[in-house]
Design an enzyme around this catalytic site. Structure first.
Site, mmCIF file in Angstrom:
data_model
loop_
_atom_site.group_PDB
_atom_site.id
_atom_site.type_symbol
_atom_site.label_atom_id
_atom_site.label_comp_id
_atom_site.label_asym_id
_atom_site.label_seq_id
_atom_site.Cartn_x
_atom_site.Cartn_y
_atom_site.Cartn_z
ATOM 1 N N CYS A 107 0.959 -1.067 0.165
ATOM 2 C CA CYS A 107 -0.028 0.110 0.070
ATOM 3 C C CYS A 107 0.633 1.416 -0.001
ATOM 4 C CB CYS A 107 -1.023 -0.033 1.063
ATOM 5 S SG CYS A 107 -0.293 -0.443 2.695
ATOM 6 N N LYS B 167 -5.726 -9.045 11.326
ATOM 7 C CA LYS B 167 -5.793 -7.873 11.113
ATOM 8 C C LYS B 167 -7.155 -7.262 10.778
ATOM 9 C CE LYS B 167 -3.554 -4.229 8.550
ATOM 10 N NZ LYS B 167 -2.188 -3.756 7.636
ATOM 11 N N LYS C 139 -4.059 -7.101 15.365
ATOM 12 C CA LYS C 139 -3.871 -5.702 15.052
ATOM 13 C C LYS C 139 -5.407 -5.104 14.705
ATOM 14 C CE LYS C 139 -1.732 -2.718 11.713
ATOM 15 N NZ LYS C 139 -0.819 -2.701 10.741
HETATM 16 C C1 PBG Z 1 -0.316 -1.679 5.618
HETATM 17 C C2 PBG Z 1 -0.238 -1.257 7.133
HETATM 18 C C3 PBG Z 1 -1.086 -0.354 7.871
HETATM 19 C C4 PBG Z 1 -0.479 -0.655 9.284
HETATM 20 C C5 PBG Z 1 0.467 -1.432 9.313
HETATM 21 N N1 PBG Z 1 0.568 -1.804 7.945
HETATM 22 C C6 PBG Z 1 -2.300 0.147 7.614
HETATM 23 C C7 PBG Z 1 -3.511 -0.272 7.061
HETATM 24 O O1 PBG Z 1 -3.818 -1.439 6.648
HETATM 25 O O2 PBG Z 1 -4.052 0.857 6.407
HETATM 26 C C8 PBG Z 1 -1.165 0.135 10.406
HETATM 27 C C9 PBG Z 1 -0.392 0.524 11.532
HETATM 28 C C10 PBG Z 1 -0.513 1.443 12.297
HETATM 29 O O3 PBG Z 1 -1.900 2.026 12.193
HETATM 30 O O4 PBG Z 1 0.018 1.896 13.067
HETATM 31 N N2 PBG Z 1 -0.660 -2.832 5.245
HETATM 32 ZN ZN ZN Z 2 -1.181 -2.596 2.763
#
Ligand code: PBG
Ligand code: ZN
Length: 324
Positions: free
Chosen positions: A122, A195, A248
């Site tokens: 991303c 996640k 997460k």
């Molecule tokens: C992207 C990713 C994200 C986070 C870690 N890796 C954000 C998302 O999925 O948009 C979030 C970390 C955080 O909010 O501290 N794969």
């Molecule tokens: Zn991502």
């Protein structure tokens, strides 16, 4: 035996006895510190919604890493912000990409530091989604093909562990195969197993420049209402070869951490995400809470829930308090 024979307050009388019976304590050994590295020079840019957290260019990174090492924090989790983005996020497997250069730099200059790379797309795609798009959705299996290239290039750069965060089905099996075929069977996988599609990631998206250009991530990240599905995700990741599983965000999902702890025998990491950090920082700034105390209580709650490893933007501050 009821009151008055039993009086639980006896063991709360002073700090000495409280220390002796304390069930959960945080040590620096529990902590992983996330680090944002941006392509370019002379960059040390504070993230507006995450006071105290910066994006660094490689030349400015030593200041940050010196501190991490001096505090005894064992590991960093790397996120890269490339200068070049495209439809598929090809910088993720470029040998001269931002993460590859950062890994080589750290392993050369800070050999004592354990380096973990976030494995996703991303921050590298022009559309901000976590993989290759097809009909306005991320194509699972095509994304896996690029993930193979990404992890092998991280491994060649010298990474110690990889952490896939894109929530693609089969990603752990794919990575295990790719690493093993390339001769990296010693590199572990910490999988972002459960996640959730969370609004607590808001500040991170500013930090990593990874906001989706359209839509959201709900076709790949989990629905916040689901618990049993998280257990399935964890079970599948373990079967596919995950070495560590992750939950997460952490705070709104402490029940999930506890549930996994009770059902599986595998190290659990919890990601205390950006929004969880920003809320405490903001209330602290306003003088509405005692920031340091709320921070320690929060990190303790994550460990008490069952996390063996805590990934947190507070890592340096927590380490300083433990040291003092
Ligand atoms: C992207 C990713 C994200 C986070 C870690 N890796 C954000 C998302 O999925 O948009 C979030 C970390 C955080 O909010 O501290 N794969
Ligand atoms: Zn991502």
């Amino acid at each position: 035996m009821p009151f008055p024979v039993n009086r639980l307050r006896r063991l709360r009388k002073n700090e000495n006895i409280r220390r002796l019976i304390r069930e959960t304590t945080i040590t620096v050994d529990d902590l992983i510190y996330p680090v944002f590295v941006e392509d370019g020079e002379n960059i040390e840019k504070e993230i507006f919604s995450m006071p105290g957290i910066y994006r660094y260019s490689l030349d400015r990174l030593p200041k940050e890493l010196d501190e991490v090492v001096n505090l005894g924090i064992p590991a960093v989790l790397l996120f890269g912000i490339p200068s070049h983005k495209d439809e598929v996020g090809s910088d993720t497997w470029n040998e001269e990409g931002i993460i590859q250069r950062t890994i080589r730099f750290i392993k050369k200059n800070y050999p004592q530091l354990y380096v973990i790379s976030d494995v996703c797309f991303c921050e590298y795609t022009s559309h901000g989604h976590c993989g290759v798009l097809h009909d306005n959705d991320v194509d699972n299996d095509e994304t896996l093909e690029n993930t193979r290239k990404q992890v092998v290039s991280h491994a060649k750069a010298g990474v110690d562990m990889v952490a896939p965060s894109g929530m693609m089905d089969g990603v752990v099996k794919t990575i295990r195969e790719a690493l093993d075929c390339a001769g990296f069977d010693h590199i572990p996988i910490m999988s972002y197993s459960a996640k959730y599609a969370s609004s607590y990631y808001g500040p991170f998206r500013e930090a990593a420049d990874s906001t989706p250009a359209f839509g959201d991530r709900r076709t790949y990240q989990m629905d916040p209402g689901n618990r049993k599905e998280a257990l399935r995700e964890v079970q599948l990741d373990i079967e596919e070869g995950a070495d560590i599983v992750m939950v997460k965000p952490a705070l709104a999902y402490l029940d999930i951490i506890r549930n996994i702890k009770e059902l599986f025998n595998i190290p659990i990491a919890a990601y205390n995400v950006s929004g969880e950090y920003s809320l405490i920082k903001a209330a602290g700034k306003l003088g509405w809470i005692d920031e340091k105390k709320v921070m320690m209580e929060t990190i303790t709650s994550i460990k008490r829930a069952g996390a063996d490893i805590i990934i947190t933007y507070f890592a340096k501050e927590v380490a300083k308090i433990i040291k003092s």
